[in-house]
Design a protein around this motif. Sequence first.
Motif, short mmCIF file in Angstrom:
data_model
loop_
_atom_site.label_atom_id
_atom_site.label_comp_id
_atom_site.label_asym_id
_atom_site.label_seq_id
_atom_site.Cartn_x
_atom_site.Cartn_y
_atom_site.Cartn_z
N TRP A 69 56.25 38.52 -65.15
CA TRP A 69 57.20 37.38 -66.05
C TRP A 69 57.71 38.56 -67.21
CZ3 TRP A 69 51.74 37.88 -65.41
CH2 TRP A 69 50.88 38.54 -66.34
N THR A 70 58.90 37.95 -67.48
CA THR A 70 59.73 38.52 -68.58
C THR A 70 59.81 37.71 -69.87
OG1 THR A 70 61.69 37.85 -67.51
CG2 THR A 70 60.81 39.90 -66.71
N PHE A 71 59.74 38.26 -70.79
CA PHE A 71 60.24 37.63 -72.06
C PHE A 71 61.36 38.06 -72.98
CE2 PHE A 71 59.54 36.89 -76.63
CZ PHE A 71 59.56 35.64 -76.81
N ASP A 72 62.31 37.39 -72.81
CA ASP A 72 63.66 37.88 -73.36
C ASP A 72 64.25 39.14 -72.65
OD1 ASP A 72 65.79 37.53 -75.02
OD2 ASP A 72 64.70 38.24 -77.00
N GLY A 73 63.76 39.15 -71.23
CA GLY A 73 64.32 40.19 -70.60
C GLY A 73 63.28 41.34 -70.47
N ALA A 74 62.34 41.30 -71.28
CA ALA A 74 61.50 42.47 -70.96
C ALA A 74 60.23 42.18 -70.41
CB ALA A 74 60.87 42.84 -72.46
N PRO A 75 59.94 42.89 -69.38
CA PRO A 75 58.61 42.72 -68.70
C PRO A 75 57.27 42.80 -69.36
CG PRO A 75 59.48 44.92 -68.00
CD PRO A 75 60.39 44.33 -68.92
N LEU A 76 56.40 41.78 -69.19
CA LEU A 76 55.30 41.88 -70.10
C LEU A 76 53.91 41.80 -69.23
CD1 LEU A 76 55.95 39.28 -73.09
CD2 LEU A 76 56.19 41.93 -72.89
N ALA A 77 54.28 41.71 -67.84
CA ALA A 77 52.79 41.59 -67.09
C ALA A 77 51.80 42.78 -67.24
CB ALA A 77 53.28 41.38 -65.75
N GLY A 78 50.66 42.63 -67.75
CA GLY A 78 49.82 43.71 -67.79
C GLY A 78 49.79 44.31 -69.23
N LYS A 79 50.70 43.73 -70.15
CA LYS A 79 50.68 44.49 -71.46
C LYS A 79 49.67 43.64 -72.13
CE LYS A 79 55.50 45.70 -71.63
NZ LYS A 79 55.16 47.18 -71.84
N ALA A 80 48.96 44.35 -73.13
CA ALA A 80 47.64 43.92 -73.80
C ALA A 80 48.47 43.01 -74.86
CB ALA A 80 47.49 45.22 -74.78
N ALA A 81 47.52 41.79 -75.48
CA ALA A 81 48.20 40.81 -76.50
C ALA A 81 48.81 41.38 -77.73
CB ALA A 81 46.71 40.11 -76.89
N HIS A 82 48.28 42.62 -78.23
CA HIS A 82 49.09 42.97 -79.54
C HIS A 82 50.50 43.54 -79.23
CE1 HIS A 82 47.55 46.80 -77.95
NE2 HIS A 82 48.30 47.28 -78.50
N ARG A 83 50.63 44.22 -77.95
CA ARG A 83 51.98 44.58 -77.50
C ARG A 83 52.90 43.36 -77.02
NH1 ARG A 83 52.20 49.79 -77.24
NH2 ARG A 83 50.15 50.82 -76.81
N VAL A 84 52.20 42.38 -76.72
CA VAL A 84 53.12 40.94 -76.24
C VAL A 84 53.65 40.45 -77.58
CG1 VAL A 84 52.89 38.62 -75.38
CG2 VAL A 84 52.05 40.58 -74.15
N ALA A 85 52.67 40.46 -78.66
CA ALA A 85 53.06 39.89 -80.00
C ALA A 85 54.28 40.74 -80.57
CB ALA A 85 51.82 39.81 -80.87
N ARG A 86 54.20 42.09 -80.11
CA ARG A 86 55.18 42.61 -80.94
C ARG A 86 56.63 42.28 -80.24
NH1 ARG A 86 52.05 48.64 -80.84
NH2 ARG A 86 50.46 48.15 -82.68
N HIS A 87 56.66 42.02 -79.07
CA HIS A 87 57.98 41.62 -78.45
C HIS A 87 58.39 40.32 -78.78
CE1 HIS A 87 58.57 44.81 -75.18
NE2 HIS A 87 57.57 44.74 -75.20
#
Length: 277
Positions: free
Chosen positions: A75-93
Amino acid sequence: MPADDIAPEPGVAKPDALLVADGVRRTFGGLTAVDVEHLEIQRGTITALIGPNGAGKSTLFNVLSGFDRADAGSWTFDGAPLAGKAAHRVARHGMVRTFQLTKTLGKLSVVDNLKLAATAQRGERLLPSLLPPLWRRQEREIEARADELLERFKLAHMRDEFAGTLSGGQRKLLEMARALMVRPTMVMLDEPMAGVNPALTQSLLGHITALRDEGMTVCFVEHDMDVVMGISDWVVCLAEGRVVAEGPPDVVGADPAVIDAYLGSEHGEPGVEDDDE
């Protein structure tokens, strides 16, 4: 608002998708909790995620937000791939979520709960923490942001009280305010109305629609269909981990697949007697 020409069908593409998920699968032993082939969340809208208990709604939230790991998918969020990223890194995106059961730090004050949520704080690092001029200005800005949100969510009078003294509804407000401390692009709310009295429900609804009106994207899980029909721009229905329908609220509410999977069992199908009568 979603474009009028978006077809109300599972996995339909959106003209300005902020979150795009493909082949997301999460299993627990022999149970498949999430099996989403394709899902897009449109930017600047309020999207409701509905479905019966056990449909995989919260699990999908957990996976996409980094609080759980998928067995497969991307999955991508605003074009950035987020699969496998920790919750705090997802929040930073810029994608943050709240929980059905609020997670306040009860022994900290209400304002400290908010301040703790701010990201990239210089004073959290060892060497800069020894030099107050490097972080004092940022600390003042963070506190000002926290006070602004306390005013917005009508919690300013509880500013210096322990968060553990808040009512259930006030904790919902605090958690929403805490999510906004990171200035997110998208907020994911897991049953924000659960356990909230009717008066506070109206306040929460107003806050959610205000976020959308300010340009933020909101995705929320909710069982109260009056709430879903009242504020949603788009509705996605899950059943057994799969997307069985999506579209505008009135279209999804009349979809036979939704009635069969959710609305019929939850609200009583015509001609079916209630066992309690």
